[in-house]
Write a protein that holds these residues in place. Structure first.
Motif, PDB file in Angstrom:
ATOM      1  N   PHE A   1       2.112  -0.528   4.142  1.00 44.93           N
ATOM      2  CA  PHE A   1       1.647  -1.840   4.581  1.00 44.93           C
ATOM      3  C   PHE A   1       1.884  -2.882   3.490  1.00 44.93           C
ATOM      4  O   PHE A   1       1.621  -2.638   2.316  1.00 44.93           O
ATOM      5  CB  PHE A   1       0.156  -1.809   4.942  1.00 44.93           C
ATOM      6  CG  PHE A   1      -0.348  -3.137   5.452  1.00 44.93           C
ATOM      7  CD1 PHE A   1      -0.148  -3.505   6.770  1.00 44.93           C
ATOM      8  CD2 PHE A   1      -0.992  -4.030   4.600  1.00 44.93           C
ATOM      9  CE1 PHE A   1      -0.590  -4.743   7.232  1.00 44.93           C
ATOM     10  CE2 PHE A   1      -1.438  -5.267   5.063  1.00 44.93           C
ATOM     11  CZ  PHE A   1      -1.231  -5.623   6.385  1.00 44.93           C
TER      12      PHE A   1
ATOM     13  N   CYS B   1      -7.475  -0.762   3.937  1.00 51.27           N
ATOM     14  CA  CYS B   1      -6.106  -1.112   4.322  1.00 51.27           C
ATOM     15  C   CYS B   1      -6.065  -1.227   5.845  1.00 51.27           C
ATOM     16  O   CYS B   1      -6.538  -0.325   6.540  1.00 51.27           O
ATOM     17  CB  CYS B   1      -5.131  -0.032   3.859  1.00 51.27           C
ATOM     18  SG  CYS B   1      -3.469  -0.253   4.541  1.00 51.27           S
TER      19      CYS B   1
ATOM     20  N   CYS C   1      -3.616   2.038   7.092  1.00 50.11           N
ATOM     21  CA  CYS C   1      -3.992   3.450   6.935  1.00 50.11           C
ATOM     22  C   CYS C   1      -5.509   3.636   6.816  1.00 50.11           C
ATOM     23  O   CYS C   1      -5.990   4.757   6.783  1.00 50.11           O
ATOM     24  CB  CYS C   1      -3.292   4.053   5.717  1.00 50.11           C
ATOM     25  SG  CYS C   1      -3.796   3.355   4.129  1.00 50.11           S
TER      26      CYS C   1
ATOM     27  N   CYS D   1       0.854  -1.191   0.000  1.00 51.79           N
ATOM     28  CA  CYS D   1       0.000   0.000   0.000  1.00 51.79           C
ATOM     29  C   CYS D   1       0.887   1.238   0.000  1.00 51.79           C
ATOM     30  O   CYS D   1       2.031   1.180   0.471  1.00 51.79           O
ATOM     31  CB  CYS D   1      -0.866   0.009   1.253  1.00 51.79           C
ATOM     32  SG  CYS D   1      -2.000   1.413   1.387  1.00 51.79           S
TER      33      CYS D   1
ATOM     34  N   CYS E   1       0.883   3.521   1.955  1.00 54.99           N
ATOM     35  CA  CYS E   1       1.262   3.831   3.343  1.00 54.99           C
ATOM     36  C   CYS E   1       2.419   2.961   3.821  1.00 54.99           C
ATOM     37  O   CYS E   1       2.984   3.208   4.886  1.00 54.99           O
ATOM     38  CB  CYS E   1       0.073   3.615   4.272  1.00 54.99           C
ATOM     39  SG  CYS E   1      -0.314   1.877   4.587  1.00 54.99           S
TER      40      CYS E   1
END
Ligand code: ZN
Length: 164
Positions: free
Chosen positions: A76, A122, A125, A72, A74
């Motif tokens: 992840f 997610c 996030c 992701c 973010c």
């Protein structure tokens, strides 16, 4: 048509006017358009793993220690790209009249006996990554399994970055 990186960046942000955008999307793509787009995406991310392919809004297939994983924006990591990333998501299921009606004008929502809405977030996030509208009990949909090697070899005429 050769489009400079700055303009492509504005295009991806949705900042181009239609008169600017139309020739870009309808014109012949310059040879290195893919690389420029990948460069722009990579620069926006706070992690270093090389993007192999953008998979979905917010999600990328990246090379990490010999693996190809879904990540992701973010940071992840969902793991192996061949396994459905949705299974690692937080999922909200809207399967009652009350929860579905919140999204639609009165009497315009679907019948939960026939259809449920699944929202995939997610787990890090909490960005909403995808929504499925499916009959209750329907298996979680695997959206897209790209053939990364064939894409690079056949379309770009080279090996993917993790096999260079
Ligand atoms: Zn995330």
């Amino acid at each position: 048509m050769d489009v400079d990186k700055k303009t492509l960046e504005r295009m991806m942000e949705g900042d181009l006017k239609w008169e600017e955008l139309k020739p870009i999307i309808s014109g012949r793509k310059d040879q290195n358009r893919f690389d420029k787009i990948m460069e722009i995406l990579q620069e926006k991310l706070n992690w270093k793993e090389k993007i192999l392919l953008p998979l979905h809004e917010h999600l990328y297939i990246v090379a990490k220690e010999g693996e190809r994983i879904v990540k992701c924006d973010c940071g992840f990591e969902f793991g192996d790209y061949q396994i459905n990333w949705k299974h690692k998501c937080k999922i909200r299921v809207r399967d009652t009249f009350e929860s579905i009606e919140k999204l639609y004008p009165k009497m315009m929502g679907s019948d939960p006996e026939w259809e449920e809405l699944r929202e995939f977030f997610c787990p890090n996030c909490f960005t909403l990554l995808d929504v499925e509208a499916v009959p209750p009990g329907y298996p979680i949909i695997f959206n897209f399994l790209p053939d990364i090697d064939a894409f690079y070899e056949k379309w770009l005429g080279r090996n993917p970055p993790d096999k260079e």
